[in-house]
Write an enzyme that holds these catalytic residues in place. Structure first.
Site, PDB file in Angstrom:
ATOM      1  CB  SER A  61      -1.854  34.870 -76.141  1.00 46.23           C
ATOM      2  OG  SER A  61      -0.499  35.001 -75.728  1.00 46.23           O
ATOM      3  CG  ASP A 210       3.960  27.992 -80.768  1.00 48.70           C
ATOM      4  OD1 ASP A 210       4.532  27.423 -79.809  1.00 48.70           O
ATOM      5  OD2 ASP A 210       2.992  28.758 -80.613  1.00 48.70           O
ATOM      6  CG  HIS A 213       1.722  30.451 -77.008  1.00 49.66           C
ATOM      7  ND1 HIS A 213       2.173  30.888 -78.225  1.00 49.66           N
ATOM      8  CD2 HIS A 213       1.121  31.511 -76.422  1.00 49.66           C
ATOM      9  CE1 HIS A 213       1.863  32.169 -78.380  1.00 49.66           C
ATOM     10  NE2 HIS A 213       1.226  32.570 -77.288  1.00 49.66           N
TER      11      HIS A 213
END
Length: 236
Positions: A61, A210, A213
Site C-alpha cells: 500500500s 487515519d 499512511h
C-alpha cells in the site's frame, strides 16, 4: 540510524501502519493478484508516452498510494521528481495493498512478463504485512531472497526499500527481521534504502487523518529522501 528510528513512538506508529495495510489473501492466483494491482494502484503514470527508462515499483500500500488522490502517491511523485531532474523515466506502479512477501513472490513473474520491456530498475518494497501477520522472519527472508534472486537472474537491477520491526515484537524478533534487507542487498550486491518511512513516522503533520499512511506532504518527504538514491541506482 536504527537507534534513532526504533523508539516508542516509532513502534506505535508502525504497528498502526501495518494494521492499515491489511493482510493479503494468500490464496489468490498470480493473475488475480496482478489484476488487483490494476484495481488498487494509481496507474496514471502508465498512460504517459514511452520513456527511455522503465522502473517497476513492486510493493504494497505504501507504493500503491493508499488514501491519496491520483498523482499524489509515491510512484507518480517519484516519477515527477526524476523527470524534473532530467531523467527520462516512466514508473510502472505494481503496488498492491495488503501484499505479503509470499503474495509478491507469486505474482512477480506475471507482472514482469506483462511489461512492455525489461525494466531498467525494480524498486522492491515488501515485508510490512509479514510483520502484521506475525510471520517468521525466516519466511520473509526466504520470499525476499527468492524475489531478488529472480530479478537478478533476469538481469534486472534491484533497489530494496526496507522495513523495520517495531520494538514491541521483542528484541530477538527485531534483530532477526531488521537484518533481512541489508543482508540481501549485500548478498546480491543491490542498492538499499534502509527504511521507506524514514522522516515521516512520528510526524502527525505528514500522516493522513487515519493516523497511519503518509499524506501528500509525507510522500514529498519520502520522495525527497529516496529520489537521489534511485537516480544513483539507475546510473549503476
Amino acid at each position: 540510524m536504527l537507534s534513532r528510528l526504533i523508539t516508542y513512538g516509532f513502534g506505535f506508529a508502525i504497528l498502526q501502519l501495518l494494521i492499515a495495510c491489511g493482510p493479503a489473501n494468500d490464496t489468490q492466483a498470480p493473475a488475480q493478484e496482478a489484476q488487483q494491482t490494476v484495481n488498487d494502484t494509481d496507474n496514471s503514470v502508465d498512460k504517459a508516452p514511452e520513456a527511455k527508462t522503465l522502473i517497476l515499483a513492486f510493493g504494497d500500500s505504501l507504493y500503491a498510494g493508499y488514501g491519496l488522490d491520483p498523482g499524489e502517491g509515491f510512484v507518480p511523485e517519484l516519477q515527477k521528481a526524476l523527470n524534473d531532474a532530467g531523467q527520462d523515466v516512466r514508473i510502472h506502479n505494481a503496488g498492491v495493498s495488503g501484499d505479503t512477501t509470499a503474495a509478491g513472490l507469486r505474482r512477480m513473474d506475471f507482472v514482469l512478463d506483462s511489461l512492455p520491456k525489461k525494466p531498467d530498475l525494480v524498486l522492491l518494497g515488501l515485508g510490512g504485512n509479514d510483520l502484521l501477520r506475525g510471520l517468521k522472519p525466516s519466511e520473509t527472508r526466504f520470499n525476499m531472497d527468492a524475489m531478488v534472486k529472480k530479478l537478478t537472474g533476469r538481469g534486472v537491477p534491484v533497489m530494496i526499500t526496507g522495513m523495520l520491526a517495531p520494538p514491541n515484537l521483542g528484541k530477538e524478533f527485531s534483530d532477526e527481521f531488521n537484518v533481512i534487507y541489508p543482508a540481501l542487498a549485500k548478498k546480491y550486491d543491490t542498492a538499499l534504502y534502509p527504511f521507506f518511512m524514514d522522516g515521516v513516522v512520528g510526524r502527525p503533520d505528514l500522516i493522513l487523518p487515519d493516523g497511519i499512511h503518509p499524506n501528500a506532504k509525507g510522500v514529498d518527504v519520502i520522495v525527497g529522501k529516496i529520489a537521489p538514491d534511485v537516480k544513483a541506482a539507475l546510473q549503476g
